[in-house]
Structures are given as structure tokens and as C-alpha cells.
Scaffold this motif. Structure first.
Motif, PDB file in Angstrom:
ATOM      1  N   ASP A  35     -40.997  35.618  12.749  1.00 23.47           N
ATOM      2  CA  ASP A  35     -39.949  34.153  12.327  1.00 23.47           C
ATOM      3  C   ASP A  35     -39.017  34.556  13.442  1.00 23.47           C
ATOM      4  N   LEU A  36     -38.990  35.427  14.443  1.00 24.34           N
ATOM      5  CA  LEU A  36     -38.525  35.877  15.748  1.00 24.34           C
ATOM      6  C   LEU A  36     -39.105  36.092  16.793  1.00 24.34           C
ATOM      7  N   VAL A  37     -39.699  34.805  17.989  1.00 22.34           N
ATOM      8  CA  VAL A  37     -40.995  34.645  19.077  1.00 22.34           C
ATOM      9  C   VAL A  37     -40.496  35.346  20.755  1.00 22.34           C
ATOM     10  N   GLU A  38     -40.697  36.629  21.180  1.00 23.50           N
ATOM     11  CA  GLU A  38     -40.177  36.816  21.843  1.00 23.50           C
ATOM     12  C   GLU A  38     -40.905  35.864  23.647  1.00 23.50           C
ATOM     13  N   GLN A  81     -36.400  35.420  32.974  1.00 18.70           N
ATOM     14  CA  GLN A  81     -35.617  35.872  31.781  1.00 18.70           C
ATOM     15  C   GLN A  81     -36.468  36.205  30.072  1.00 18.70           C
ATOM     16  N   ARG A  82     -36.407  37.228  30.082  1.00 22.03           N
ATOM     17  CA  ARG A  82     -36.777  37.503  28.499  1.00 22.03           C
ATOM     18  C   ARG A  82     -35.923  36.917  27.375  1.00 22.03           C
ATOM     19  N   ALA A  83     -35.630  35.975  26.239  1.00 22.27           N
ATOM     20  CA  ALA A  83     -35.155  35.099  25.317  1.00 22.27           C
ATOM     21  C   ALA A  83     -36.445  35.316  23.943  1.00 22.27           C
ATOM     22  N   TRP A  84     -35.540  35.334  22.592  1.00 21.98           N
ATOM     23  CA  TRP A  84     -36.194  35.400  21.290  1.00 21.98           C
ATOM     24  C   TRP A  84     -35.697  33.655  21.136  1.00 21.98           C
ATOM     25  N   ALA A 143     -33.727  40.053  12.720  1.00 20.54           N
ATOM     26  CA  ALA A 143     -35.046  40.268  12.419  1.00 20.54           C
ATOM     27  C   ALA A 143     -35.391  41.655  12.592  1.00 20.54           C
ATOM     28  N   GLY A 144     -35.047  42.337  12.605  1.00 20.72           N
ATOM     29  CA  GLY A 144     -35.760  44.168  12.674  1.00 20.72           C
ATOM     30  C   GLY A 144     -35.558  44.411  13.952  1.00 20.72           C
ATOM     31  N   ARG A 145     -35.398  43.164  15.251  1.00 19.16           N
ATOM     32  CA  ARG A 145     -35.487  43.985  16.443  1.00 19.16           C
ATOM     33  C   ARG A 145     -34.261  43.823  16.996  1.00 19.16           C
ATOM     34  N   ARG A 146     -34.121  45.016  17.775  1.00 15.99           N
ATOM     35  CA  ARG A 146     -32.960  45.334  18.345  1.00 15.99           C
ATOM     36  C   ARG A 146     -33.136  44.410  20.175  1.00 15.99           C
ATOM     37  N   LEU A 147     -31.907  43.797  19.836  1.00 13.95           N
ATOM     38  CA  LEU A 147     -31.041  43.154  20.548  1.00 13.95           C
ATOM     39  C   LEU A 147     -30.247  43.344  21.954  1.00 13.95           C
ATOM     40  N   PRO A 148     -30.117  43.299  23.284  1.00 15.65           N
ATOM     41  CA  PRO A 148     -29.764  43.680  23.827  1.00 15.65           C
ATOM     42  C   PRO A 148     -28.297  43.283  24.148  1.00 15.65           C
TER      43      PRO A 148
END
Length: 493
Positions: free
Chosen positions: A46-49, A55-58, A344-349
Motif C-alpha cells: 500500500d506504501l512503496v519505496e 533520493q528515496r521517496a514513498w 502505513a506503519g512505516r517511520r518516515l523521517p
């Protein structure tokens, strides 16, 4: 209460998209096959890196997560590669400004784009639409995308600037906008500035177009300061430049940024929506026949539509809604986390880039069965479910929802009714639909069709297919809570 089963909280899934290239990340996939890449992401969560360059993005792949992001603009503010690039183009306008400045800017511009004002623009739109198609000859090719961009550029320039742009300058604006939106996309998906400082033809074309747009707007502001006040958006901004005793005076830079923002956003997306609608109707003759039946009833003889006709153009607005679902020009947007947070349960900085895609959400089969099928009847009164309305967000949601959402719906509906009421457009022989060329917006950028004469006839009185639809009231006030919804379909006409 006994016997009530508590609602189960959804368990979100998260993952990482495969196929990361060194330095470029997923930029190649986004550029070469953007829609196929987007459609591949829900299989990974449901949330994909993903990676935008290094750069990282979601990417948000579920409508409820998209609403969680859009309804919390203090945590997920405008930002990320898209808005960083747009900021260099538009300045600190309404679209690109950060949340603390948004309320003041929106309050300044909101009166010109209230739903009641949008309906009043119907005659202006019909006049321009009639003008753009009156020279088309039966059996001859028509550059549809170019014509629709000419139409929408003329409309938004009249709304913003009255008659300050002559035909030659309006054509320059149209051509510059095309070059800018193409250049912006590659700068977003591959945000490596060194690549765009190279003296390539594409980079030079982008810089020339950008400089010309800025010069045109500066010249209009200078000219208008010397002349009498006018009742348009620029007139409102110039009045505010002197201050009103309560708010600080507006600078020339602020006025310039507002005009640049509204000009860019007000011409490109509406033009692509109209071009896509004509292309889709030509490929779906049953939908086109139903549209023509309504137009022959509401606008007999191909007469020009006016504000009083809007409530009766139900199927016409259904076509617009379904076009925005099927082929939404605004297809990919970014937000940036202002603080460390959970999604979505993920920690985002803090500083994390979050993306959402109206295209992806509008083509989710769990929300819209058979999503590739163009079916305007999805939006007939009483048809769409609450879930479909929530998943439908061509204009975003929350307090950053598009300022001109109702204006855009009126503009495209009236333009479609005016042109389709007079002519039929057919694809060239051998036409094969191709994936849209990626840019900051998506749509048919070089569509050419054949103009045919359309006979006007009343619909069969006993045909259930062409039976009159319930008259809908045009919205003339802000519906409570509408800024929180993603829907913008025929139901809230």
C-alpha cells in the motif's frame, strides 16, 4: 452497545519497488513507461519505496492513505522534487507555497473562483469555443490538442487579464507552456541539476520558454499599472498591492507569482482534458451518441450554451468526470514530511518525499471495476459509490484542493458541449492509441482528428437510452466539507 462488532482496523503493507538503477533510480521507468510503472507498484504494498534519482521517496497506492496525507497538510506539506521544480517556475504562488502562507494567498484569490463565479464564466467559454471551431472544414484534419490549448489559454487569460493578451502573444504563451511542462517532468523524475545545465537543445528550449513567459507577465503588469482598473484577477491583485488596512500590501513579485501559477495550471490541464475527451468519444460511439442526444435536446440546433443550461448538461458532465478518471492530466504529485511521522506503519523521517498518483488511484480495480473501460455512465446521478467518490481526486483533497476545481469543470463541460454540439471529430485512418508522452501532465499532446459535419436530430421520445436525466442544480455556494473530499464528478454539479 452489545452485539455490535467493532470495526476492524486495516493492516497496511509496505514494500520496495524493484529495478533501481544507479544514480537514476526509477527515473528511467517513470520516464519511458510511467503508467505501466505506476500500475506495477500496488503489488509491492500500500506504501512503496521508490527512488527519484538518488533520493528515496514513498508512493501511496491506496485512496485512504492518500487522504491521510492530503488531509494533514501540516505534516505532509507541499514539497518534494515536483514542487521544488515548480517553485523555480511559478515562484511562491498558491500551488507551490508552504502551508503557513497558504491561507492568506487562497483568501486573496478565492472570490474569483467561487462556484457562482465559475458558472458566470460559461458564456465566455462558449464564445471562445465557438470561435476556435468555426473555421474547421468538414473532412479536413484538425490539430485538436493545439486548438484546445489555444481555447483554454484564451479563456484563462481573459479571466486573469481581460484582453491584455493579443492573439500573437496568446499563441506564444501556448507554445511556451508546452515546452515548459515537457521540461519540468524530466527535471522531477531525475533531479540531478548538473544534467540540466548542459547546453542541449531541450535545455535551451526550456530556458527560452520560461524566460518568455516571465517577460510576458511582467509586461502585462507594467501596462496595466498605467491604465484604468479592470474587473479581473489582475485587477484584484493590483488593488491588493496597495494594502487594505488589514493585510500587508502585495509586492510585484507576489502578483507575478500568482499570475504565473494560474496561467500555467489553468491552460494546460483543461486543454488536455478536452483533447482526451474527444479522443475517447471517437473510440466509444455509444457514449458519443448519448452525449449528442443530450446536446440536441438541451441545445437544439447547436446553439451556444449559457449558465442556465449547466444543470441540464448531465451526461456532458459525466463525460468530463469519466475523462478525468480515465485520463487525468494531473497524474503524479509529491508532498514532503515536515517532521518525523508514521505512514502505513512505516517511520518516515523529516524531509521524506511522499507521492500520490490520481492515475493510479483512478485505475484501481477495487475502486473502479474494469478501470481501462471508458464509461461515462459510472457518474450518472445515484451511480457512484461513496468509495468511488473518495477515490476520485483529480483536483486533490483537503484545504490544498485545487482553487479552480469548479471553474475547470464548468470550462470543460461548456467547451465540450459547444464543440460537440456543432461537429463530430474522428480519428485519422489507422489510428492506434499510444501511451501518453510523459510530462508534468499527461494527455494527448499532438492529437490530430478529422472534422465531420454532425446532423442535429431530436432523440427518440420513447428511447430509454436517450431518456431525459434528472436536472441537477449548479452549485452556487461552498458545500460544507467539500474541501475534505476527493470527489469531483457529476453528482456535485
Amino acid at each position: 452497545m452489545k452485539g455490535v462488532v467493532p470495526e476492524q482496523k486495516r493492516t497496511w503493507t509496505a514494500g520496495t519497488a524493484p529495478g533501481i538503477f544507479p544514480l537514476l533510480g526509477h527515473g528511467i521507468a517513470l520516464y519511458r513507461r510511467p503508467l505501466a510503472f505506476l500500475n506495477s507498484l500496488p503489488a509491492h504494498g500500500d506504501l512503496v519505496e521508490i527512488r527519484l534519482g538518488p533520493q528515496r521517496a514513498w508512493m501511496v497506492c491506496h485512496p485512504e492513505l492518500a487522504h491521510e496525507v492530503l488531509m494533514d497538510p501540516h505534516t505532509f506539506d507541499k514539497g518534494g522534487p515536483l514542487y521544488d521544480r515548480l517553485g523555480k517556475l511559478m515562484g511562491d504562488g498558491l500551488v507551490t507555497c508552504r502551508q503557513p502562507a497558504h491561507r492568506d494567498k487562497r483568501r486573496l484569490l478565492q472570490p474569483a473562483f467561487r462556484p457562482s463565479h465559475a458558472a458566470a464564466y460559461a458564456e465566455l467559454v462558449a464564445e471562445e469555443a465557438e470561435s476556435v471551431c468555426e473555421g474547421w472544414q468538414a473532412g479536413r484534419a484538425v490539430p485538436v490538442t493545439e486548438a484546445m490549448t489555444t481555447l483554454t489559454t484564451r479563456v484563462i487569460s481573459r479571466v486573469l487579464l481581460s484582453d491584455s493578451l493579443d492573439d500573437t502573444t496568446a499563441a506564444q504563451v501556448r507554445d511556451c507552456l508546452a515546452d515548459v511542462v515537457r521540461g519540468l517532468f524530466v527535471r522531477t523524475v531525475v533531479p540531478v541539476d548538473a544534467l540540466f545545465r548542459l547546453p542541449t537543445p531541450a535545455n535551451r528550449r526550456y530556458r527560452r520558454a520560461l524566460a518568455r513567459l516571465h517577460a510576458i507577465i511582467d509586461a502585462v503588469i507594467t501596462e496595466r499599472r498605467r491604465g484604468p482598473a479592470r474587473d479581473d484577477v489582475l485587477g484584484t491583485l493590483l488593488s491588493a498591492a496597495h494594502g487594505d488596512g488589514e493585510a500587508a500590501a502585495r509586492t510585484d513579485r507576489e502578483i507575478h507569482d500568482h499570475l504565473m501559477t494560474l496561467l500555467l495550471t489553468g491552460a494546460e490541464t483543461s486543454a488536455l482534458t478536452l483533447a482526451a475527451a474527444f479522443s475517447l468519444l471517437a473510440r466509444h460511439p455509444e457514449a458519443e451518441e448519448r452525449l449528442h442526444a443530450e446536446l440536441d435536446t438541451v441545445l437544439p440546433g447547436g446553439r451556444r450554451p449559457g449558465p442556465d443550461d449547466l444543470p441540464d448538461l448531465v451526461r456532458t458532465r459525466c463525460v468530463v468526470s469519466e475523462t478525468l478518471r480515465h485520463s487525468s492530466p494531473g497524474w503524479l504529485f509529491t508532498r514532503v514530511a515536515t517532521r518525523e511521522t508514521q505512514l502505513a506503519g512505516r517511520r518516515l523521517p523529516a524531509g521524506a518525499t511522499v507521492l500520490y498518483s490520481p492515475y493510479l488511484l483512478h485505475h484501481d480495480p477495487s475502486s473502479f471495476p474494469d478501470p481501462e473501460r471508458f464509461d461515462p455512465d459510472r457518474w450518472l446521478p445515484g451511480r457512484p459509490t461513496a468509495g468511488q467518490r473518495r477515490a476520485m481526486m483529480p483536483f486533490a483533497a483537503g484545504n490544498r484542493k485545487c482553487l479552480g476545481d469548479e471553474f475547470a469543470m464548468v470550462e470543460v463541460t461548456v467547451a465540450l458541449a459547444t464543440i460537440a454540439g456543432r461537429v463530430r471529430l474522428r480519428h485519422l485512418p489507422g489510428y492506434v492509441p499510444r501511451p501518453p508522452r510523459p510530462a508534468i501532465t499527461l494527455g494527448p499532446r499532438s492529437l490530430v482528428m478529422i472534422r465531420e459535419t454532425r446532423p442535429h436530430r431530436p432523440p427518440p421520445a420513447t428511447s430509454s437510452t436517450h431518456a431525459p436525466l434528472p436536472r441537477r442544480a449548479v452549485c452556487t455556494r461552498q458545500v460544507p466539507g467539500s474541501r475534505s473530499g476527493g470527489d469531483h464528478s457529476v453528482g456535485n454539479a
